[in-house]
Design a protein around this motif. Sequence first.
Motif, PDB file in Angstrom:
ATOM      1  N   ARG A 208       0.818  -1.217   0.054  1.00 17.22           N
ATOM      2  CA  ARG A 208       0.116   0.017  -0.074  1.00 17.22           C
ATOM      3  C   ARG A 208       1.015   1.167   0.212  1.00 17.22           C
ATOM      4  O   ARG A 208       0.834   2.164  -0.812  1.00 17.22           O
ATOM      5  CB  ARG A 208      -0.892   0.045   1.241  1.00 17.22           C
ATOM      6  N   ASP A 209       1.824   1.132   0.951  1.00 22.01           N
ATOM      7  CA  ASP A 209       2.723   2.394   0.817  1.00 22.01           C
ATOM      8  C   ASP A 209       3.386   2.581  -0.425  1.00 22.01           C
ATOM      9  O   ASP A 209       3.496   3.645  -0.916  1.00 22.01           O
ATOM     10  CB  ASP A 209       3.794   2.159   2.041  1.00 22.01           C
ATOM     11  N   VAL A 210       3.896   1.463  -0.989  1.00 23.15           N
ATOM     12  CA  VAL A 210       4.711   1.566  -2.051  1.00 23.15           C
ATOM     13  C   VAL A 210       3.892   2.109  -3.427  1.00 23.15           C
ATOM     14  O   VAL A 210       4.276   2.886  -4.205  1.00 23.15           O
ATOM     15  CB  VAL A 210       5.581   0.191  -2.468  1.00 23.15           C
ATOM     16  N   LEU A 211       2.697   1.717  -3.394  1.00 23.87           N
ATOM     17  CA  LEU A 211       1.794   1.800  -4.618  1.00 23.87           C
ATOM     18  C   LEU A 211       1.041   3.156  -4.591  1.00 23.87           C
ATOM     19  O   LEU A 211       0.542   3.688  -5.457  1.00 23.87           O
ATOM     20  CB  LEU A 211       0.900   0.731  -5.017  1.00 23.87           C
ATOM     21  N   ARG A 212       0.822   3.462  -3.125  1.00 25.21           N
ATOM     22  CA  ARG A 212       0.071   4.857  -2.988  1.00 25.21           C
ATOM     23  C   ARG A 212       0.845   6.012  -2.934  1.00 25.21           C
ATOM     24  O   ARG A 212       0.291   7.006  -2.873  1.00 25.21           O
ATOM     25  CB  ARG A 212      -0.905   4.592  -1.743  1.00 25.21           C
ATOM     26  N   SER A 213       2.187   6.062  -2.539  1.00 23.38           N
ATOM     27  CA  SER A 213       3.027   7.046  -2.316  1.00 23.38           C
ATOM     28  C   SER A 213       4.359   7.132  -3.187  1.00 23.38           C
ATOM     29  O   SER A 213       5.418   7.278  -2.688  1.00 23.38           O
ATOM     30  CB  SER A 213       3.411   7.105  -0.911  1.00 23.38           C
ATOM     31  N   PRO A 214       3.910   7.191  -4.524  1.00 31.89           N
ATOM     32  CA  PRO A 214       4.959   6.851  -5.508  1.00 31.89           C
ATOM     33  C   PRO A 214       5.951   8.012  -5.331  1.00 31.89           C
ATOM     34  O   PRO A 214       7.198   7.861  -5.322  1.00 31.89           O
ATOM     35  CB  PRO A 214       4.331   6.753  -6.708  1.00 31.89           C
ATOM     36  N   GLY A 215       5.459   9.361  -5.110  1.00 31.55           N
ATOM     37  CA  GLY A 215       6.400  10.320  -5.309  1.00 31.55           C
ATOM     38  C   GLY A 215       7.013  10.695  -3.872  1.00 31.55           C
ATOM     39  O   GLY A 215       7.674  11.873  -3.751  1.00 31.55           O
ATOM     40  N   SER A 216       6.945   9.717  -2.803  1.00 31.39           N
ATOM     41  CA  SER A 216       7.836  10.178  -1.548  1.00 31.39           C
ATOM     42  C   SER A 216       9.126  10.777  -1.653  1.00 31.39           C
ATOM     43  O   SER A 216       9.860  10.165  -2.602  1.00 31.39           O
ATOM     44  CB  SER A 216       7.395   9.073  -0.494  1.00 31.39           C
ATOM     45  N   SER A 217       9.661  11.476  -0.712  1.00 30.55           N
ATOM     46  CA  SER A 217      10.956  11.990  -0.804  1.00 30.55           C
ATOM     47  C   SER A 217      11.682  10.901  -0.759  1.00 30.55           C
ATOM     48  O   SER A 217      12.945  10.826  -1.257  1.00 30.55           O
ATOM     49  CB  SER A 217      11.303  13.135   0.277  1.00 30.55           C
ATOM     50  N   THR A 218      11.572   9.918   0.122  1.00 30.62           N
ATOM     51  CA  THR A 218      12.495   8.813   0.457  1.00 30.62           C
ATOM     52  C   THR A 218      11.991   7.616  -0.250  1.00 30.62           C
ATOM     53  O   THR A 218      11.409   6.671   0.702  1.00 30.62           O
ATOM     54  CB  THR A 218      12.984   8.653   1.915  1.00 30.62           C
ATOM     55  N   PRO A 219      12.130   7.296  -1.313  1.00 30.67           N
ATOM     56  CA  PRO A 219      11.397   6.149  -2.288  1.00 30.67           C
ATOM     57  C   PRO A 219      12.015   4.829  -1.610  1.00 30.67           C
ATOM     58  O   PRO A 219      13.031   4.853  -1.354  1.00 30.67           O
ATOM     59  CB  PRO A 219      11.774   6.466  -3.681  1.00 30.67           C
ATOM     60  N   TYR A 220      11.148   3.950  -1.336  1.00 31.77           N
ATOM     61  CA  TYR A 220      11.526   2.374  -1.244  1.00 31.77           C
ATOM     62  C   TYR A 220      12.428   2.251  -2.405  1.00 31.77           C
ATOM     63  O   TYR A 220      12.011   2.543  -3.521  1.00 31.77           O
ATOM     64  CB  TYR A 220      10.433   1.451  -1.017  1.00 31.77           C
ATOM     65  N   PRO A 221      13.340   1.130  -2.279  1.00 31.14           N
ATOM     66  CA  PRO A 221      14.085   0.637  -3.236  1.00 31.14           C
ATOM     67  C   PRO A 221      13.210   0.293  -4.435  1.00 31.14           C
ATOM     68  O   PRO A 221      13.549   0.577  -5.760  1.00 31.14           O
ATOM     69  CB  PRO A 221      15.001  -0.327  -2.771  1.00 31.14           C
ATOM     70  N   VAL A 222      12.122  -0.459  -4.078  1.00 31.18           N
ATOM     71  CA  VAL A 222      11.248  -0.877  -5.204  1.00 31.18           C
ATOM     72  C   VAL A 222      10.356  -0.038  -6.244  1.00 31.18           C
ATOM     73  O   VAL A 222      10.428  -0.059  -7.253  1.00 31.18           O
ATOM     74  CB  VAL A 222      10.164  -1.860  -4.681  1.00 31.18           C
ATOM     75  N   GLN A 223      10.524   1.392  -5.547  1.00 29.19           N
ATOM     76  CA  GLN A 223       9.964   2.412  -6.312  1.00 29.19           C
ATOM     77  C   GLN A 223      10.637   2.933  -7.178  1.00 29.19           C
ATOM     78  O   GLN A 223      10.320   3.773  -8.118  1.00 29.19           O
ATOM     79  CB  GLN A 223       9.424   3.590  -5.025  1.00 29.19           C
ATOM     80  N   ARG A 224      11.896   2.830  -7.166  1.00 28.85           N
ATOM     81  CA  ARG A 224      13.002   3.259  -8.258  1.00 28.85           C
ATOM     82  C   ARG A 224      13.097   2.450  -9.484  1.00 28.85           C
ATOM     83  O   ARG A 224      13.864   2.623 -10.452  1.00 28.85           O
ATOM     84  CB  ARG A 224      14.408   3.533  -7.433  1.00 28.85           C
ATOM     85  N   VAL A 225      12.411   1.269  -9.408  1.00 33.66           N
ATOM     86  CA  VAL A 225      12.341   0.479 -10.560  1.00 33.66           C
ATOM     87  C   VAL A 225      10.996   1.206 -11.712  1.00 33.66           C
ATOM     88  O   VAL A 225       9.803   1.085 -11.386  1.00 33.66           O
ATOM     89  CB  VAL A 225      11.965  -0.940 -10.544  1.00 33.66           C
ATOM     90  N   GLN A 226      11.509   1.954 -12.526  1.00 28.68           N
ATOM     91  CA  GLN A 226      10.685   2.897 -13.555  1.00 28.68           C
ATOM     92  C   GLN A 226      11.440   2.528 -14.823  1.00 28.68           C
ATOM     93  O   GLN A 226      12.181   3.711 -15.207  1.00 28.68           O
ATOM     94  CB  GLN A 226      10.743   4.142 -13.050  1.00 28.68           C
ATOM     95  N   PRO A 227      11.300   1.549 -15.581  1.00 29.29           N
ATOM     96  CA  PRO A 227      11.827   1.403 -16.708  1.00 29.29           C
ATOM     97  C   PRO A 227      11.497   2.639 -17.994  1.00 29.29           C
ATOM     98  O   PRO A 227      10.481   2.937 -17.976  1.00 29.29           O
ATOM     99  CB  PRO A 227      11.377  -0.007 -17.396  1.00 29.29           C
ATOM    100  N   SER A 228      12.671   3.205 -18.549  1.00 25.84           N
ATOM    101  CA  SER A 228      12.463   4.259 -19.263  1.00 25.84           C
ATOM    102  C   SER A 228      11.676   3.986 -20.374  1.00 25.84           C
ATOM    103  O   SER A 228      10.834   4.852 -20.927  1.00 25.84           O
ATOM    104  CB  SER A 228      13.841   4.735 -19.641  1.00 25.84           C
TER     105      SER A 228
END
Length: 244
Positions: A208-228
């Motif tokens: 929930r935290d990962v998918l609901r707060s994608p823009g957080s200032s301290t992202p979880y490692p998983v949130q930085r997986v964003q294929p260009s």
Amino acid sequence: MSAPNIRVYGNLEELSRAAAGEFSRLARETKPDGKPFTAALSGGSTPKPLYELLARPEFEIPWLRVHLFQVDERCVPPNDPQSNYRMIREALLDHIALPQSHVHRMAAERPDRDAAARSYEVELRGTLGVTASDWPRLDLIFLGMGDDGHTASLFPESAALDETERAVCPNWIGKLKMWRLTVTYPVLNAAAQVIFLVSGGKKAEILRDVLRSPGSSTPYPVQRVQPSSGTVTWYLDKAAARLL
Ligand code: 6PG
């Protein structure tokens, strides 16, 4: 991060069957450049049922046209119970006719971890036919997520989170007091498709935290997986998705 693609299944078995079907569909598609289908597999426990399904003839996977890589590996011998390769071998490789040259194992047991990482990067780049100036673009990467938001062996506060030059590197995981080898964000974010496999109620809050707060200032490692120029799809079971 754009709205995530989320697919929710009744349980891990249904999730795994859907993921196996997607792997089969992609592997059977003839690529325009005629190159083999390349996929990287994570370790841990969630993907094991998926790998066991992939071994079944019903999925009609053209293994001679497939190359399998590892996302990450613990720095232990390949027959160690903690070895991701051991899990993948027992669940899948021992049951399919995949040429040994198509199986790309991370030799994380080598005392010189840095050399092991560099060798794997050479193997990854060489198999995908990319030079040092490009990032290897895998067709598919299966990733898991830990309850701290890590993925691959990219754990919170670990050095490899900041790696931008190497495709594969050693990473000291303080909380586990162990070394690992891991692909880095440039490889994850060069992929054509990333599929996250997340199962179980224990993951519901972090998901929930990962998918609901994608823009957080301290992202979880998983949130930085964003294929260009690739897609990310979350394959969840109901228990993991209960707070979404
Ligand atoms: C590993 C994995 C790791 C895994 C997560 C989730 O080496 O352990 O690559 O990133 O995907 O820890 O593990 P589970 O699927 O066991 O929850």
